[in-house]
Design an enzyme around this catalytic site. Structure first.
Site, PDB file in Angstrom:
ATOM      1  N   TYR A   1      30.957  38.028  31.380  1.00 18.71           N
ATOM      2  CA  TYR A   1      30.686  38.276  32.803  1.00 18.71           C
ATOM      3  C   TYR A   1      29.656  37.300  33.348  1.00 18.71           C
ATOM      4  O   TYR A   1      29.716  36.904  34.514  1.00 18.71           O
ATOM      5  CB  TYR A   1      30.280  39.741  33.045  1.00 18.71           C
ATOM      6  CG  TYR A   1      31.510  40.606  33.192  1.00 18.71           C
ATOM      7  CD1 TYR A   1      32.196  40.658  34.401  1.00 18.71           C
ATOM      8  CD2 TYR A   1      32.019  41.315  32.114  1.00 18.71           C
ATOM      9  CE1 TYR A   1      33.348  41.407  34.540  1.00 18.71           C
ATOM     10  CE2 TYR A   1      33.174  42.079  32.240  1.00 18.71           C
ATOM     11  CZ  TYR A   1      33.830  42.126  33.462  1.00 18.71           C
ATOM     12  OH  TYR A   1      34.975  42.851  33.603  1.00 18.71           O
TER      13      TYR A   1
ATOM     14  N   ARG B   1      31.504  34.258  34.224  1.00 26.45           N
ATOM     15  CA  ARG B   1      32.274  34.447  35.460  1.00 26.45           C
ATOM     16  C   ARG B   1      31.345  34.547  36.683  1.00 26.45           C
ATOM     17  O   ARG B   1      31.675  34.061  37.754  1.00 26.45           O
ATOM     18  CB  ARG B   1      33.147  35.699  35.354  1.00 26.45           C
ATOM     19  CG  ARG B   1      34.275  35.512  34.345  1.00 26.45           C
ATOM     20  CD  ARG B   1      35.191  36.699  34.304  1.00 26.45           C
ATOM     21  NE  ARG B   1      35.856  36.931  35.570  1.00 26.45           N
ATOM     22  CZ  ARG B   1      36.245  38.126  36.003  1.00 26.45           C
ATOM     23  NH1 ARG B   1      36.036  39.195  35.267  1.00 26.45           N
ATOM     24  NH2 ARG B   1      36.846  38.255  37.154  1.00 26.45           N
TER      25      ARG B   1
ATOM     26  N   GLN C   1      40.914  43.824  45.417  1.00 24.76           N
ATOM     27  CA  GLN C   1      40.687  44.137  43.998  1.00 24.76           C
ATOM     28  C   GLN C   1      39.706  43.122  43.424  1.00 24.76           C
ATOM     29  O   GLN C   1      39.296  43.229  42.282  1.00 24.76           O
ATOM     30  CB  GLN C   1      42.004  44.035  43.219  1.00 24.76           C
ATOM     31  CG  GLN C   1      43.054  45.017  43.671  1.00 24.76           C
ATOM     32  CD  GLN C   1      44.419  44.617  43.137  1.00 24.76           C
ATOM     33  OE1 GLN C   1      44.786  44.976  42.025  1.00 24.76           O
ATOM     34  NE2 GLN C   1      45.158  43.867  43.903  1.00 24.76           N
ATOM     35  N   ASN C   2      39.387  42.100  44.234  1.00 22.64           N
ATOM     36  CA  ASN C   2      38.508  41.044  43.741  1.00 22.64           C
ATOM     37  C   ASN C   2      37.066  41.513  43.690  1.00 22.64           C
ATOM     38  O   ASN C   2      36.635  42.339  44.495  1.00 22.64           O
ATOM     39  CB  ASN C   2      38.631  39.794  44.620  1.00 22.64           C
ATOM     40  CG  ASN C   2      40.003  39.181  44.490  1.00 22.64           C
ATOM     41  OD1 ASN C   2      40.760  39.545  43.589  1.00 22.64           O
ATOM     42  ND2 ASN C   2      40.344  38.266  45.370  1.00 22.64           N
TER      43      ASN C   2
ATOM     44  N   ASP D   1      34.568  39.147  43.476  1.00 27.82           N
ATOM     45  CA  ASP D   1      33.788  37.920  43.642  1.00 27.82           C
ATOM     46  C   ASP D   1      32.999  37.830  44.953  1.00 27.82           C
ATOM     47  O   ASP D   1      32.200  36.913  45.135  1.00 27.82           O
ATOM     48  CB  ASP D   1      34.695  36.694  43.483  1.00 27.82           C
ATOM     49  CG  ASP D   1      35.902  36.714  44.417  1.00 27.82           C
ATOM     50  OD1 ASP D   1      35.812  37.302  45.505  1.00 27.82           O
ATOM     51  OD2 ASP D   1      36.943  36.131  44.045  1.00 27.82           O
TER      52      ASP D   1
ATOM     53  N   HIS E   1      37.301  47.456  43.089  1.00 31.26           N
ATOM     54  CA  HIS E   1      36.894  47.250  41.693  1.00 31.26           C
ATOM     55  C   HIS E   1      35.444  46.798  41.550  1.00 31.26           C
ATOM     56  O   HIS E   1      35.075  46.198  40.547  1.00 31.26           O
ATOM     57  CB  HIS E   1      37.835  46.245  41.014  1.00 31.26           C
ATOM     58  CG  HIS E   1      39.238  46.766  40.866  1.00 31.26           C
ATOM     59  ND1 HIS E   1      40.317  45.959  40.603  1.00 31.26           N
ATOM     60  CD2 HIS E   1      39.730  48.025  40.939  1.00 31.26           C
ATOM     61  CE1 HIS E   1      41.419  46.703  40.520  1.00 31.26           C
ATOM     62  NE2 HIS E   1      41.086  47.958  40.733  1.00 31.26           N
TER      63      HIS E   1
ATOM     64  N   CYS F   1      22.940  50.059  35.573  1.00 28.74           N
ATOM     65  CA  CYS F   1      22.554  50.606  34.279  1.00 28.74           C
ATOM     66  C   CYS F   1      23.770  51.315  33.685  1.00 28.74           C
ATOM     67  O   CYS F   1      24.411  52.120  34.377  1.00 28.74           O
ATOM     68  CB  CYS F   1      21.390  51.578  34.473  1.00 28.74           C
ATOM     69  SG  CYS F   1      21.001  52.466  32.948  1.00 28.74           S
TER      70      CYS F   1
ATOM     71  N   CYS G   1      15.155  53.137  32.292  1.00 26.72           N
ATOM     72  CA  CYS G   1      15.456  54.031  31.161  1.00 26.72           C
ATOM     73  C   CYS G   1      15.711  53.289  29.843  1.00 26.72           C
ATOM     74  O   CYS G   1      15.906  53.925  28.810  1.00 26.72           O
ATOM     75  CB  CYS G   1      16.666  54.905  31.500  1.00 26.72           C
ATOM     76  SG  CYS G   1      18.230  54.003  31.435  1.00 26.72           S
TER      77      CYS G   1
ATOM     78  N   GLY H   1      48.414  37.710  46.787  1.00 21.15           N
ATOM     79  CA  GLY H   1      47.780  37.199  45.567  1.00 21.15           C
ATOM     80  C   GLY H   1      47.489  38.255  44.529  1.00 21.15           C
ATOM     81  O   GLY H   1      46.516  38.150  43.791  1.00 21.15           O
TER      82      GLY H   1
HETATM   83  P1  NAD Z   1      46.353  39.060  38.444  1.00 16.71           P
HETATM   84  O1  NAD Z   1      45.605  38.007  37.683  1.00 16.71           O
HETATM   85  O2  NAD Z   1      47.055  40.115  37.679  1.00 16.71           O
HETATM   86  O3  NAD Z   1      47.458  38.354  39.376  1.00 16.71           O
HETATM   87  C1  NAD Z   1      47.162  37.269  40.203  1.00 16.71           C
HETATM   88  C2  NAD Z   1      48.366  37.023  41.100  1.00 16.71           C
HETATM   89  O4  NAD Z   1      48.024  35.977  41.989  1.00 16.71           O
HETATM   90  C3  NAD Z   1      49.633  36.569  40.364  1.00 16.71           C
HETATM   91  O5  NAD Z   1      50.731  37.341  40.809  1.00 16.71           O
HETATM   92  C4  NAD Z   1      49.799  35.108  40.786  1.00 16.71           C
HETATM   93  O6  NAD Z   1      51.155  34.709  40.906  1.00 16.71           O
HETATM   94  C5  NAD Z   1      49.135  35.116  42.144  1.00 16.71           C
HETATM   95  N1  NAD Z   1      48.618  33.828  42.586  1.00 16.71           N
HETATM   96  C6  NAD Z   1      48.133  32.806  41.835  1.00 16.71           C
HETATM   97  N2  NAD Z   1      47.732  31.805  42.640  1.00 16.71           N
HETATM   98  C7  NAD Z   1      47.951  32.218  43.920  1.00 16.71           C
HETATM   99  C8  NAD Z   1      47.728  31.634  45.198  1.00 16.71           C
HETATM  100  N3  NAD Z   1      47.189  30.424  45.318  1.00 16.71           N
HETATM  101  N4  NAD Z   1      48.075  32.325  46.306  1.00 16.71           N
HETATM  102  C9  NAD Z   1      48.626  33.567  46.203  1.00 16.71           C
HETATM  103  N5  NAD Z   1      48.851  34.170  45.015  1.00 16.71           N
HETATM  104  C10 NAD Z   1      48.519  33.502  43.889  1.00 16.71           C
HETATM  105  O7  NAD Z   1      45.291  39.664  39.473  1.00 16.71           O
HETATM  106  P2  NAD Z   1      45.261  41.027  40.288  1.00 16.71           P
HETATM  107  O8  NAD Z   1      46.632  41.405  40.714  1.00 16.71           O
HETATM  108  O9  NAD Z   1      44.181  40.869  41.288  1.00 16.71           O
HETATM  109  O10 NAD Z   1      44.814  42.187  39.276  1.00 16.71           O
HETATM  110  C11 NAD Z   1      44.092  42.045  38.132  1.00 16.71           C
HETATM  111  C12 NAD Z   1      42.634  42.508  38.140  1.00 16.71           C
HETATM  112  O11 NAD Z   1      41.858  41.346  37.934  1.00 16.71           O
HETATM  113  C13 NAD Z   1      42.024  43.098  39.356  1.00 16.71           C
HETATM  114  O12 NAD Z   1      41.595  44.349  38.969  1.00 16.71           O
HETATM  115  C14 NAD Z   1      40.774  42.273  39.703  1.00 16.71           C
HETATM  116  O13 NAD Z   1      39.655  43.131  39.849  1.00 16.71           O
HETATM  117  C15 NAD Z   1      40.565  41.429  38.506  1.00 16.71           C
HETATM  118  N6  NAD Z   1      40.159  40.017  38.743  1.00 16.71           N
HETATM  119  C16 NAD Z   1      39.434  39.633  39.847  1.00 16.71           C
HETATM  120  C17 NAD Z   1      39.086  38.290  40.043  1.00 16.71           C
HETATM  121  C18 NAD Z   1      38.270  37.902  41.265  1.00 16.71           C
HETATM  122  O14 NAD Z   1      37.462  38.677  41.741  1.00 16.71           O
HETATM  123  N7  NAD Z   1      38.478  36.674  41.798  1.00 16.71           N
HETATM  124  C19 NAD Z   1      39.504  37.333  39.117  1.00 16.71           C
HETATM  125  C20 NAD Z   1      40.234  37.758  37.990  1.00 16.71           C
HETATM  126  C21 NAD Z   1      40.565  39.105  37.828  1.00 16.71           C
END
Ligand code: NAD
Length: 299
Positions: A118, A121, A152-153, A155, A170, A178, A201, A238
């Site tokens: 992490y 990242r 779901q991101n 970042d 997420h 903690c 703690c 995405g």
């Molecule tokens: P995933 O990795 O499962 O899928 C990513 C999707 O994005 C794929 O279907 C891919 O084809 C598509 N993709 C790739 N490049 C793209 C673009 N330029 N434009 C549009 N689509 C594109 O990710 P998810 O579905 O978000 O789920 C997985 C979990 O991963 C989530 O719970 C999330 O919290 C976590 N995650 C988050 C980050 C972040 O915050 N940036 C990064 C990695 C994973």
């Protein structure tokens, strides 16, 4: 010339592959028969022209939309250089699956490994900048009476681009909490411990994100569900739509009568169900979509 023909051939092969994927999904019982499916194949266009044509029917329908809900996934940040989960398993981390790094069990087994992943990242995200997809979503917020952005991101790039209200399903990697008490911790003494310890703690600190096998934040999930079931349009952008419960939101929106639009260069389990599937990168398709909506409103 030979190169040009090879490209045409590639494009045909890609189209065949995509229709096979759709057929396979149809065979699995995913509902396709009664639905209108408009797959816009951006693949051919993208090769010669980075811009992409947005279907006129989509733009026309959006002209009267009052309420739009958007769900984003890791793909939206891919063009900012933040790897998707699958892509994140490269280099140093290639021998670990997300389940070995993003679960409470993994943290209990090897807290140092999880913290260090992490930390890598977190630094990557700190150096990343929002891309045209993030900025287009900020513009979209101003184009509709009601607009909800669910992500779901973890970042924080939507907020850094200027999106005002983001429903984070997420959590957020830039926050630390903690692992014992769940309280947010913003500073701690550097004692050399990895992970560092909670100043209150002594429990181990961890990122404030939702790991696999952990419950979703109730308030955010409720807000996301309401926004998905009370909108005219639902965009899934995405995301591979395989991580539940977030992956259920597009179907909930569809069942509630929303027009469902997917933006993703690759087909997903949602593709056959979507009313419009725009096959392209979010950073290309979304600015084009915003331009088309603005142009339609000038008349
Ligand atoms: P995933 O990795 O499962 O899928 C990513 C999707 O994005 C794929 O279907 C891919 O084809 C598509 N993709 C790739 N490049 C793209 C673009 N330029 N434009 C549009 N689509 C594109 O990710 P998810 O579905 O978000 O789920 C997985 C979990 O991963 C989530 O719970 C999330 O919290 C976590 N995650 C988050 C980050 C972040 O915050 N940036 C990064 C990695 C994973």
């Amino acid at each position: 010339m030979a190169q040009c023909q090879a490209r045409k051939h590639d494009a045909k092969a890609e189209l065949n592959r995509r229709s096979q994927v759709c057929e396979t999904l149809a065979g699995t019982g995913v509902r396709v028969a009664k639905m209108e499916i408009i797959v816009v194949v951006g693949f051919l266009k993208k090769r010669n022209n980075p811009a992409m044509t947005i279907p006129a029917e989509l733009v026309q329908r959006l002209a009267t939309a009052k309420s739009v809900t958007v769900l984003t996934g890791a793909g939206v940040s891919a063009e900012s250089g933040v790897p998707t989960f699958r892509d994140a398993q490269t280099g140093l981390w290639e021998k670990y699956s997300p389940e070995e790094l993003a679960t409470p069990r993994a943290f209990r087994r090897n807290p140092r490994l999880v913290w260090e992943w992490y930390d890598w990242r977190r630094k990557l995200v700190a150096g990343a900048k929002p891309n045209p997809a993030h900025f287009a979503l900020v513009e979209m917020e101003g184009l509709f009476l009601r607009f909800h952005l669910i992500t779901q991101n973890v970042d924080g790039l939507h907020q850094r681009a200027g999106s005002r209200h983001v429903i984070e399903l997420h959590g957020n990697i830039t926050r630390t909490k903690c692992s014992e008490e769940g309280t947010i911790v913003s500073s701690w003494k550097d004692t050399g411990d990895v992970p560092p310890k909670c100043p209150a703690c002594g429990g181990l600190l961890r990122p404030d994100v939702v790991w696999f096998e952990e419950p979703m934040p109730e308030e955010e999930m409720q807000e996301a569900m309401t926004a998905s079931t009370h909108c005219d349009f639902f965009f899934s952008i995405g995301t591979s739509t395989v991580v539940y419960p977030a992956a259920a939101l597009p179907s909930e929106a569809w069942r509630s009568g929303a027009t469902v639009v997917e933006i993703n260069p690759q087909p997903t389990p949602l593709t056959p169900q979507a009313h419009f599937a725009l096959a392209g990168a979010a950073g290309v398709v979304l600015p084009e979509l915003v331009r088309a909506i603005r142009a339609s409103r000038r008349f």
